[in-house]
Motif scaffolding. Structure first.
Motif, PDB file in Angstrom:
ATOM      1  N   ASP A  48     -61.959   4.651  67.921  1.00 27.92           N
ATOM      2  CA  ASP A  48     -62.655   5.303  66.807  1.00 27.92           C
ATOM      3  C   ASP A  48     -62.361   6.797  66.848  1.00 27.92           C
ATOM      4  O   ASP A  48     -62.029   7.349  67.896  1.00 27.92           O
ATOM      5  N   PHE A  49     -62.430   7.431  65.722  1.00 28.98           N
ATOM      6  CA  PHE A  49     -62.492   8.894  65.600  1.00 28.98           C
ATOM      7  C   PHE A  49     -63.192   9.173  64.280  1.00 28.98           C
ATOM      8  O   PHE A  49     -63.329   8.272  63.435  1.00 28.98           O
ATOM      9  N   ILE A  50     -63.651  10.412  64.113  1.00 29.47           N
ATOM     10  CA  ILE A  50     -64.415  10.722  62.905  1.00 29.47           C
ATOM     11  C   ILE A  50     -63.515  10.537  61.692  1.00 29.47           C
ATOM     12  O   ILE A  50     -62.475  11.180  61.585  1.00 29.47           O
TER      13      ILE A  50
ATOM     14  N   ARG B  60     -63.044   4.916  60.094  1.00 26.01           N
ATOM     15  CA  ARG B  60     -63.508   3.780  59.301  1.00 26.01           C
ATOM     16  C   ARG B  60     -63.269   4.024  57.806  1.00 26.01           C
ATOM     17  O   ARG B  60     -62.907   3.120  57.056  1.00 26.01           O
ATOM     18  N   SER B  61     -63.422   5.286  57.413  1.00 24.78           N
ATOM     19  CA  SER B  61     -63.251   5.591  55.985  1.00 24.78           C
ATOM     20  C   SER B  61     -61.801   5.450  55.549  1.00 24.78           C
ATOM     21  O   SER B  61     -61.532   5.168  54.377  1.00 24.78           O
TER      22      SER B  61
ATOM     23  N   ALA C 147     -59.999   3.156  56.134  1.00 23.90           N
ATOM     24  CA  ALA C 147     -59.764   1.755  55.801  1.00 23.90           C
ATOM     25  C   ALA C 147     -60.576   1.315  54.582  1.00 23.90           C
ATOM     26  O   ALA C 147     -60.571   0.140  54.227  1.00 23.90           O
ATOM     27  N   ARG C 148     -61.288   2.242  53.969  1.00 23.86           N
ATOM     28  CA  ARG C 148     -62.026   1.869  52.753  1.00 23.86           C
ATOM     29  C   ARG C 148     -61.031   1.565  51.631  1.00 23.86           C
ATOM     30  O   ARG C 148     -59.914   2.085  51.612  1.00 23.86           O
ATOM     31  N   PRO C 149     -61.447   0.728  50.681  1.00 25.13           N
ATOM     32  CA  PRO C 149     -60.494   0.327  49.627  1.00 25.13           C
ATOM     33  C   PRO C 149     -59.904   1.528  48.890  1.00 25.13           C
ATOM     34  O   PRO C 149     -58.707   1.556  48.598  1.00 25.13           O
TER      35      PRO C 149
ATOM     36  N   LEU D 131     -66.395  12.562  57.846  1.00 23.62           N
ATOM     37  CA  LEU D 131     -66.749  11.149  57.942  1.00 23.62           C
ATOM     38  C   LEU D 131     -66.130  10.341  56.805  1.00 23.62           C
ATOM     39  O   LEU D 131     -65.896   9.140  56.923  1.00 23.62           O
ATOM     40  N   ASP D 132     -65.851  11.014  55.685  1.00 21.20           N
ATOM     41  CA  ASP D 132     -65.292  10.319  54.532  1.00 21.20           C
ATOM     42  C   ASP D 132     -63.784  10.128  54.648  1.00 21.20           C
ATOM     43  O   ASP D 132     -63.159   9.617  53.724  1.00 21.20           O
TER      44      ASP D 132
ATOM     45  N   GLU E 104     -75.265  13.376  68.148  1.00 19.48           N
ATOM     46  CA  GLU E 104     -74.760  12.019  68.324  1.00 19.48           C
ATOM     47  C   GLU E 104     -74.312  11.735  69.752  1.00 19.48           C
ATOM     48  O   GLU E 104     -74.464  10.633  70.241  1.00 19.48           O
TER      49      GLU E 104
ATOM     50  N   ASP F 151     -69.660  24.675  64.071  1.00 21.11           N
ATOM     51  CA  ASP F 151     -70.911  23.999  63.698  1.00 21.11           C
ATOM     52  C   ASP F 151     -70.744  22.480  63.744  1.00 21.11           C
ATOM     53  O   ASP F 151     -71.622  21.740  64.184  1.00 21.11           O
TER      54      ASP F 151
ATOM     55  N   GLU G   7     -70.681  21.276  67.287  1.00 25.67           N
ATOM     56  CA  GLU G   7     -72.030  21.326  67.868  1.00 25.67           C
ATOM     57  C   GLU G   7     -72.901  20.206  67.304  1.00 25.67           C
ATOM     58  O   GLU G   7     -73.696  19.609  68.015  1.00 25.67           O
ATOM     59  N   GLU G   8     -72.742  19.929  66.013  1.00 26.07           N
ATOM     60  CA  GLU G   8     -73.546  18.887  65.390  1.00 26.07           C
ATOM     61  C   GLU G   8     -73.305  17.555  66.098  1.00 26.07           C
ATOM     62  O   GLU G   8     -74.240  16.839  66.455  1.00 26.07           O
TER      63      GLU G   8
END
Lengths: 80, 1036
Positions: free
Chosen positions: B742-744, B747-748, B750-752, B571-572, B612, B603, B606-607
Motif C-alpha cells: 500500500d501507499f497513499i 487504492r484510488s 485502481a478506481r474506475p 488519497l484520491d 494514523e 503538514d 505530520e498528519e
C-alpha cells in the motif's frame, strides 16, 4: 474569528490552525479489500450535522499538533 | 444664526471656518458638520438616490440615513454622514447626490492593534460608565468604547439632572484614575463594528479627524478585541413615522432636536409641529419650548392619528393636520424607540417583539454578551399613513405594499425586493418602520431582518491598516537575494518567495536573456539559486517504512549516499508533490519539495504520523532555511566542483569542501545536463554564489529553469498538473510501485475513473509555424471538440523553435496527430495547427547527463555575507538583531511544561511542542559544545542553527509594539517572564520568547527576517515623524 483551544498551547486565533474535517474517519486497514463504492465513500462522504460535531484541527502556526475538537456547527460554540 | 445663548458643550471661544457647497460658514469647536449647518439655518444637505428629492438631517448620530456629504478636506472621503463629521478649521464638504464615488489614496496612515480584556463595555452613557467603573473597581481588565468624542452618552443628549451628572462624574473619576494603568482603556471616537465568535469584537477608532490637518499620527485604528464578557450599553434609536412629506428637510427626530440643543446649543427651528407616539415627545416639546422654539401643535397618536401632510420645497414650510394647516419650519417626530441590538443580534442574541412597549427587545444570548441599557418607555405603534419608510433608499410605504401585495411573505424578501434597509445606514432608523409596515400589510407578527457587521461604514484603508505596500504580505527572500539584485535580476513571485526570473544584460529582452542563459546551461556552465525548494529531514528507525507509504515508489531500498526522485499522491491518487529523497544515514532522509508546497508537505507528513501511524518512530523537521542551495548546470559543471567530487555518480550525494566552506553536493539534474546542487549553510550562500560567479559561470533564473525542464518533459506539479492528474497521466508509471502492499493513493489508482482509458496525458506540442508561441491555457481542439489544454509554453533556443506541454485526452496514443490550438488574435479567437509529440523533446536518450570531463577551476572564497537587519533605537523600544547562534531541533519524550523556556548556563530550551524543543545558545550563554545539549533518549536531533534569526525587542514599550501585530495576550498574567510561544507576528511565523521584563526575543525564519524587521521598524518608528504613541489611553 473562532478562538480555538489548542490542548497544548491554549486558546489561539482560528487563523493559526488548519482544518482537518470530520474526526474519527480512520484510514482503512486494508484499502485493497474495499469495493470501489466503499473506498469512494471513505474518500468523499462525510457527515454534515447541525449541532454537535467532532472535527480535527492542526495547530499549524504553533505546536503543529493535530487534535480533535467538539463544536456546535450551528452556534460555533466549543463543546467540552 | 440659530444658536441658543448658553446651552451646549461647544467651545464658543474657538470659532472654526468651514465650507459647504462652496459657501463659507462659521461653527465652533465641538460642533459636528450637521450641528454647524443647522446653526447656520441649513437643513437641506443632500439629494436622494432614486427620486432626486431634497433631504435633510434626521438624527444627531451615526444612525443618520440622509445627511450625506462628500468631504474634500482635510481628507477626501466620498460618503460621510454630516452628523458624524467633527468640525475642524478648513473643512470642505459638498452635498451628495445619491451615493459617493470611490476616492483614491488619502495619504493618511492607518493601523490595527490587538487587545484583550475581561469586560468590554460598548457605550459610555450613564449605564455603560457605571458598569465599566464597577468592573474597574473589582480589578478587571476593562475596555470601554464609545463612538462619540465625549463620554456621557444620553446624559449629554438629554442635559440630565444634576444627581445623575454627579454619578457619571464619579464613574468617570474612577475610570480615569484606573486609565493610567494598563488595565483600563477608555476609547472615545471608537465604534464597535461587529461582534464575532468567542468574544471577538472589531472597533474603529477615529484618532485625528478632530485635530487640525497635518496633526500627524495614525488617522484611524482598527481595534481587534478579545473580550471574556461583552456588555452592550448601546441605548436606543428613535424611530420616524410614515406620513406624507415625511422626507422634507426639516422633518427631524424629536430626540435629535433635543440633542442638538444640549450638545451644540443649536435650535433646529423657530416653529415646530410635534408628532409623538409616547410621552417623550411631550417632554421634547417642553424642552424646546423652554429654549425658545414655538410649538405650533402636538399630535399624540395615542389619542388620534389624523392624516398628516408636510408641505415645503427644500425645507418644511407647513404641516396639514387633518384639515388644519400650521405654519412651521420643523416637524419633530417621536415615533418610539428601538433598543440598539445590532451587536447583540450578531452575537447570536435572540430578539422578541414586546407589544407592551412597542419594540423589539433582547431575549437571551448564548454567548457572554448582555444588553444592559434599560428598555425604552412604552410607545404606540401607529399604522403607516404614507410617505417614505426608508429615506435613504427612497422606499415608499406604497413600495412595501406592492411587495407584500406581490406575494412576498418575509421581511427578508421585502428587503431584497424594495432595497429597504440596505444602504450605508442598514435601516437603523427605518428597519422597524419597514417591518411594522410589512406586518400591517400581512397581518402577521413583527420580524426584523438579520443584522450584519459592520455597524457603521468603515474605510477599506482602516481595514488594511499597515498591511499595504511593501508590508502587504511577507516577501520571502533567500540569502542570495542581494546578489541577484546586484546582477540586475528581474524577479517573480513564487508563493511568498521572490525568485530571480532572468538576468538581462545590456538591454536584453526576457526572451533574449533566457536564450542566452539556456545556451550557457546547455553549452557551458550556468548557476541558479535553488534555495527555495522545501527541505525536510525525516529521522527515525521507521523513516524508510514511512516514506514508502508516503511516496508512490520504494524509498526504503535507497542506500546511504543515494538520491531518488519520488512522487506523492493524495488519497484520491492525484499527484500532490514531487521531489528528491536523499538518504543521509540509515535512519535519516532529506526530502525536498516544490517551492510552493513545502509547508503543506510537512503538514501532510505530520498528519499521517500523528493521526494514523503514531506507532511509527519517525520525526520530521523543516530545514528549508538551514541550507542555501545553488544548482550548477551544464556540460562544464564538473569544473566548478572540487576534484574529489568529479566521480560522484548521478543521483548520489557527498560531503565536500567547496570554496572553503563545508558543503553537501548532490548530483541531481532538472535539465538533462550534468548538474549538481551544492548546499551550504544558509548564511554562507552569498559566499558560495560569489565564488561561483567569480569563475564566469552564467547566472540563470526560473524562466530558463522552466524552459530547460520542459525541453526534457519534466512536469512542474501545480503548473502542468491541477489536482486531477495521476502519475500515470504524467508518464511517471515507472515511479509507481507495483510491489508495495500500500501507499497513499494506491487504492484510488485502481478506481474506475483513474484507471480508465481516455484520460488526459502529458504530451509535447509543436505548432506547425515554429514562431508561434501558444498562450498557456490554449485549448486543443479536434473536429470542433476540445480535447485538452496547453499547460506550459516556451521558445526553445535549443530546438530553434517554440514548443509546449499539454494535457491531452489519450495523448500518449496521439503522437503525430495534428490538432488545432486556439489563441486570441486581438479580440478574436483563431486556431493554429499543432502536432502532438512526446513530451521529451531534447536528448531523449539522456546522452548529455554526464557532461564533459574538466579540470577543476579554483574557486576564490568570497567574503560576501548577508546584510544584517536594520536596528532601531526609539523612545521606549529598541530593536536589534542578535548574532548567529547554535540551534538544535530536538524531539524527545516530553520533559518541560508547555509554552515555557528552560534556561541553563550553556543554553536555553524553548518549548515548541509536547515532544519538541529548540535548544539555543544566546549571547548570555557560556560557551559549550551543542552536541552535549540534547537530553538522553532524544529521538531526533537536527541542526537548525541557520534556520532562524533572532531579533531582540526591548524596552518598556516592547509589549505595546507587539500589540500591533501579535494576537496573543502578552499581559504579564497571560505571558509571564519565562514564556515562549510559536505564533504569527505581523504575517510571519515567529517563535516569541520573553526572557526578562521588557525583553522579548523573536526567532524568525531568515527568509522572513527582512519583512519582519521592516514591519517592526515601521510600527516602532511612529507615524508621520511623531514619536511613539501610546496604545489606548484616554482621548476624550
Amino acid at each position: 474569528m473562532l478562538l480555538i483551544r489548542c490542548p497544548w498551547c491554549g486558546p489561539r486565533n482560528e487563523t493559526e490552525f488548519h482544518y482537518g474535517g470530520q474526526a474519527g474517519v480512520a484510514y482503512p486497514a486494508d484499502p485493497a479489500a474495499l469495493s470501489d463504492e466503499e473506498w469512494g465513500r471513505f474518500l468523499f462522504v462525510r457527515a454534515n450535522p447541525k449541532g454537535a460535531w467532532e472535527e480535527r484541527w492542526s495547530h499549524a502556526a504553533g505546536c503543529r499538533r493535530w487534535f480533535t475538537l467538539r463544536r456546535d456547527t450551528s452556534t460555533n460554540e466549543m463543546l467540552p | 444664526m440659530s444658536r441658543h445663548l448658553s446651552a451646549g458643550r461647544i467651545d464658543r471661544a474657538r470659532a472654526l471656518r468651514f465650507t459647504f457647497d462652496g459657501v463659507t460658514f462659521e461653527g465652533y469647536a465641538g460642533d459636528t458638520l450637521a450641528s454647524a449647518l443647522l446653526a447656520n439655518g441649513i437643513h437641506h444637505v443632500s439629494t436622494s438616490v432614486t427620486h432626486g428629492r431634497p433631504r435633510g438631517i434626521l438624527t444627531a448620530g451615526s444612525e443618520e440615513p440622509t445627511a450625506l456629504v462628500r468631504v474634500d478636506a482635510p481628507y477626501v472621503e466620498p460618503m460621510r454622514t454630516a452628523t458624524t463629521v467633527e468640525l475642524v478649521d478648513g473643512l470642505v464638504a459638498e452635498p451628495l447626490a445619491g451615493r459617493g464615488r470611490l476616492s483614491g489614496p488619502d495619504g493618511a496612515r492607518y493601523d490595527a492593534v490587538w487587545a484583550h480584556c475581561d469586560v468590554l463595555v460598548v457605550g459610555a452613557g450613564p449605564v455603560g460608565l457605571s458598569a465599566a467603573a464597577d468592573a474597574a473597581r473589582e480589578g478587571a481588565r476593562v475596555i470601554l468604547v464609545d463612538e462619540r468624542p465625549e463620554l456621557g452618552g444620553s446624559a449629554l443628549d438629554l442635559g440630565t439632572a444634576f444627581e445623575t451628572r454627579d454619578l457619571i462624574a464619579d464613574d468617570l473619576a474612577v475610570l480615569r484614575s484606573h486609565a493610567s494603568s494598563p488595565e483600563v482603556t477608555l476609547l472615545s471616537r471608537t465604534t464597535a463594528l461587529g461582534v464575532y465568535d468567542d468574544g471577538f469584537v472589531a472597533a474603529v477608532q477615529h484618532r485625528t479627524d478632530h485635530l487640525p490637518a497635518g496633526a500627524g499620527g495614525t488617522r484611524q485604528r482598527l481595534w481587534r478585541i478579545r473580550a471574556k464578557r461583552i456588555l452592550l450599553a448601546t441605548g436606543w434609536h428613535e424611530r420616524p413615522l410614515a406620513f406624507e412629506g415625511n422626507d422634507l428637510p426639516g422633518v427631524m427626530l424629536a430626540s435629535a432636536a433635543v440633542s442638538y440643543l444640549h450638545r451644540y446649543g443649536v435650535l433646529v427651528g423657530r416653529r415646530a409641529v410635534v408628532v409623538t407616539t409616547n410621552d417623550t415627545g411631550h417632554a421634547a416639546a417642553a424642552t424646546l419650548a423652554a429654549a425658545g422654539v414655538e410649538v405650533a401643535a402636538t399630535v399624540d397618536t395615542r389619542d388620534a392619528y389624523p392624516r398628516i401632510e408636510v408641505f415645503g420645497g427644500t425645507r418644511v414650510q407647513g404641516v396639514a393636520v387633518r384639515d388644519r394647516r400650521y405654519d412651521a419650519d420643523v416637524v419633530l417626530v417621536a415615533g418610539g424607540f428601538s433598543p440598539v441590538l445590532q451587536l447583540y443580534s450578531q452575537a447570536g442574541g435572540r430578539l422578541r417583539y414586546d407589544a407592551a412597549i412597542g419594540a423589539m427587545v433582547p431575549d437571551g444570548c448564548r454567548a457572554a454578551v448582555g444588553y444592559i441599557s434599560p428598555l425604552p418607555p412604552p410607545s404606540h405603534v401607529p399604522a403607516p399613513q404614507g410617505g417614505y419608510v426608508d429615506l435613504q433608499r427612497d422606499v415608499l410605504v406604497s413600495d412595501v405594499a406592492r411587495a407584500t401585495g406581490a406575494g412576498l411573505r418575509s421581511v427578508e424578501h421585502v428587503k431584497r425586493y424594495t432595497t429597504a434597509g440596505t444602504a450605508h445606514d442598514q435601516g437603523k432608523t427605518s428597519g422597524f418602520l419597514t417591518s411594522s409596515t410589512v406586518a400591517a400589510g400581512l397581518g402577521t407578527g413583527m420580524e426584523l431582518t438579520t443584522f450584519r457587521p459592520p455597524y457603521v461604514p468603515v474605510l477599506f484603508a482602516a481595514l488594511a491598516g499597515r498591511d499595504r505596500g511593501a508590508l502587504f504580505d511577507p516577501v520571502r527572500e533567500t540569502s542570495l537575494h542581494d546578489a541577484h539584485v546586484a546582477l540586475g535580476a528581474v524577479f517573480e513571485n513564487v508563493g511568498q518567495w521572490r525568485r530571480a526570473r532572468y538576468y538581462p544584460r545590456g538591454g536584453e529582452s526576457m526572451d533574449e536573456a533566457v536564450d542566452r542563459e539556456c545556451r550557457a546551461a546547455r553549452g557551458g556552465v550556468a548557476i541558479m539559486d535553488a534555495s527555495t525548494l522545501g527541505k525536510i529531514e525525516v529521522v527515525g528507525p521507521d523513516a524508510g517504512v514511512f516514506l514508502d507509504r508516503v511516496y508512490t515508489n520504494v524509498i526504503s531500498s535507497l542506500p546511504v549516499g543515494a538520491i531518488r526522485y519520488g512522487v506523492m499522491c493524495g488519497l484520491d491518487g492525484m499527484v500532490f508533490d514531487d521531489g528528491t529523497v536523499a538518504r543521509l544515514a540509515d535512519d535519516r532522509f532529506l526530502v525536498t519539495t516544490t517551492t510552493g508546497n513545502a509547508a503543506r508537505v510537512l503538514d501532510w507528513m505530520e498528519e499521517w504520523l500523528q493521526t494514523e501511524w503514531p506507532d511509527l518512530r519517525v520525526w520530521c523537521t523543516s530545514v528549508t532555511e538551514q541550507w542555501a542551495t545553488v544548482a550548477v548546470v551544464g556540460p562544464r559543471a564538473r569544473s566548478l566542483l572540487p576534484a574529489g567530487c568529479h566521480d560522484l555518480p548521478f543521483m548520489r550525494w557527498q560531503d565536500a569542501v567547496v570554496a572553503g566552506m563545508p558543503a553537501r553536493v548532490c548530483r541531481i539534474s532538472f535539465s538533462g545536463e550534468l548538474a549538481y546542487e551544492i548546499n551550504v549553510p544558509w548564511s554562507r550562500g552569498p559566499a558560495l554564489w560569489g565564488a561561483l560567479i567569480g569563475t564566469g559561470a552564467t547566472p540563470y533564473g526560473t524562466e530558463t529553469m522552466h524552459v530547460l525542464r520542459a525541453e526534457k518533459g519534466y512536469p512542474i506539479i501545480g503548473q502542468d498538473t491541477d489536482g486531477t492528474v495521476t502519475p500515470h497521466d504524467l508518464g511517471l508509471s515507472w515511479a509507481v510501485s507495483r510491489t508495495k502492499p500500500d501507499f497513499i493513493g494506491k487504492r484510488s489508482l485502481a478506481r474506475p475513473d483513474t484507471s480508465r482509458a481516455g484520460r488526459k496525458h502529458l504530451v509535447g506540442i509543436l505548432p506547425l509555424d515554429p514562431s508561434i508561441r501558444l498562450p498557456e491555457g490554449s485549448h486543443l481542439v479536434t473536429d470542433g471538440v476540445p480535447v485538452g489544454h496547453v499547460t506550459s509554453s516556451y521558445h526553445s533556443e535549443t530546438l530553434g523553435r517554440t514548443f509546449a506541454l499539454a494535457l491531452l485526452t489519450s495523448g500518449r496514443h496521439r503522437h503525430g496527430e495534428t490538432l488545432a490550438a486556439t489563441l486570441l488574435d486581438g479580440p478574436k479567437l483563431r486556431t493554429v495547427p499543432v502536432t502532438v509529440v512526446s513530451p521529451v523533446l531534447h536528448d531523449p536518450d539522456n546522452t548529455r547527463r554526464d557532461g564533459d570531463r574538466a579540470e577543476p577551476v579554483a574557486l576564490s572564497a568570497s567574503d560576501a555575507a548577508r546584510r544584517p537587519l536594520a536596528a532601531f533605537a526609539g523612545d521606549g523600544v529598541h530593536l536589534t538583531e542578535l548574532p548567529l547562534f547554535a540551534q538544535l531541533n530536538v524531539r524527545a519524550p516530553a520533559w518541560m511544561p508547555p509554552s515555557t523556556a528552560h534556561v541553563t548556563a550553556t543554553h536555553t530550551a524553548l518549548w515548541l511542542g509536547p515532544d519538541e524543543t529548540l535548544l539555543v545558545s544566546t549571547p548570555e550563554s557560556a560557551p559549550s559544545d551543542p552536541s552535549t545539549w540534547p537530553p538522553a533518549g532524544a529521538y531526533s536531533v537536527v541542526d537548525v542553527s541557520e534556520a532562524r534569526v533572532a531579533i531582540a525587542v526591548t524596552g518598556p514599550l516592547a509589549r505595546q509594539l507587539f500589540a500591533f501585530g501579535c494576537a496573543l495576550d502578552l499581559h504579564p498574567t497571560a505571558f509571564p517572564v519565562g514564556s515562549c510561544a510559536q505564533t504569527v507576528i505581523a504575517r510571519a511565523p515567529t517563535l516569541l520568547w520573553h526572557p526578562a521584563t521588557d525583553d522579548y526575543r523573536m526567532l524568525v525564519r531568515p527568509s522572513f527576517a527582512r519583512y519582519t524587521a521592516a514591519w517592526l521598524i515601521d510600527a516602532a518608528a511612529g507615524y508621520g515623524g511623531q514619536p511613539w504613541e501610546r496604545v489606548g489611553g484616554t482621548r476624550d
